[in-house]
Enzyme design. Structure first.
Site, PDB file in Angstrom:
ATOM      1  CE  LYS A  53      -3.834  -2.516   1.853  1.00 55.23           C
ATOM      2  NZ  LYS A  53      -4.317  -3.240   3.016  1.00 55.23           N
ATOM      3  CD  GLN A  97      -3.256  -5.017   6.099  1.00 56.93           C
ATOM      4  OE1 GLN A  97      -3.041  -4.045   5.389  1.00 56.93           O
ATOM      5  NE2 GLN A  97      -3.982  -6.042   5.690  1.00 56.93           N
ATOM      6  CG  ASP A 120      -9.973  -0.887   4.438  1.00 61.88           C
ATOM      7  OD1 ASP A 120      -9.880  -1.126   3.220  1.00 61.88           O
ATOM      8  OD2 ASP A 120      -9.382  -1.530   5.314  1.00 61.88           O
TER       9      ASP A 120
END
Ligand code: NAD
Length: 287
Positions: A53, A97, A120
């Protein structure tokens, strides 16, 4: 005839190229999109995902920062970190994450990250917005899948889509997005009886189970679009939920693992971060 392979890496590069102009426009307004990635603990796979990322941010020309927290981080400490990032002006997107260490509840993230920075698409506000058909941030993996279907010219309206997996982050939002695009959707899961009877009826089959090779050639309708979300480690290799070697001879389209949905998921995180920055730039009082 062998299926057309839908490559995610090439599609992701196109997304980054398309974002460059928007990033340049934001620079004129003195805004540089920024993504804060939060990593708790030292899961090797998570470290790789974070590194990918950060690389993607560099490719798109946006700022990134990694907040690496110890495996023993308490719920309070995690909440404090997220609350601080919620108020950072240079941070437009926050990504935690997953999976988190077992003592940390993922709903903590869904309840703490500010919805306007939730690139997200995990917060309950954004999931609710998706359900209600309002603009928010859509979960990146199913959004990446929709983008791949569109790029490949696969029509969705009126088609029968079967989603295998019902997680909050992939399966359920995938089913919602396909429904909003007028597919007729069947959702299968670990308690589904005779999975193959359902998957064989799919024009579009999305596998998101984390079970290596679950979908075999005899479970696929000839000519179907087969989208493999799974990421599994098997005999030292990364494989999907679909038996690629067998299914590619039956399907009309297929995504590889690695190099399929994974790169597109990351591209959607970056795209959402640019969108978050644009929303801030359009509303200067927001932070
Ligand atoms: P999850 O464990 O939360 O959910 C798995 C789902 O699969 C469950 O709903 C379960 O009911 C279903 N399932 C399990 N075994 C089954 C079986 N035998 N038959 C039918 N259904 C079954 O997982 P998740 O977070 O949704 O992730 C699914 C997979 O996708 C994992 O391999 C994960 O690593 C991968 N993933 C990939 C990306 C990407 O960017 N490519 C992003 C997120 C997740």
């Amino acid at each position: 005839m062998a299926a057309i392979v839908i490559e995610g890496a090439a599609a992701a590069r196109e997304v980054y190229a398309g974002l460059k102009e928007r990033v340049a426009q934001l620079a004129l307004a003195n805004v540089r999109p920024g993504l804060a990635a939060v990593l708790v603990g030292d899961n090797p796979a998570s470290k790789i995902y974070i590194r990918n990322k950060v690389r993607a941010c560099a490719e798109a020309g946006i700022h990134s920062e990694v907040h690496a927290l110890a495996a023993g981080t308490s719920p309070t400490e995690l909440v404090e970190t997220l609350a601080r990032l919620n108020h950072e002006r240079d941070v437009h997107g926050i990504l935690v994450q997953l999976p988190l260490p077992a003592h940390l509840d993922e709903t903590l993230v869904a309840r703490t990250v500010a919805a306007q920075k939730d690139v997200d698409g995990l917060t309950w506000q954004n999931l609710g917005a998706l359900m209600a058909g309002h603009p928010g941030f859509e979960p990146c993996t199913p959004r990446g899948v929709m983008t791949m279907l569109d790029r490949a010219g696969i029509s969705v309206e009126g088609r029968h889509a079967v989603v295998v997996g019902r997680s909050t982050i992939v399966g359920k939002p995938m089913a919602l997005m396909l429904t909003s695009r007028s597919a007729t959707v069947t959702v299968c899961h670990s308690r589904t009886v005779d999975l193959g009877a359902h998957t064989r009826r799919a024009d579009i089959l999305v596998a998101a189970t984390g079970r290596a090779g679950l979908i075999t050639a005899e479970m696929v309708k000839p000519g179907a679009a087969v989208i493999d979300v799974g990421i599994n480690r098997s005999a030292g290799r990364i494989v999907g939920d679909v038996d690629f070697a067998g299914v590619k001879d039956v399907a009309g389209w297929i995504t590889p693992v690695p190099g399929g949905v994974g790169p597109m998921t990351i591209a959607m995180v970056i795209s959402n971060t640019v969108l978050a920055a644009e929303r801030v730039a359009a509303s200067p009082r927001a932070s």
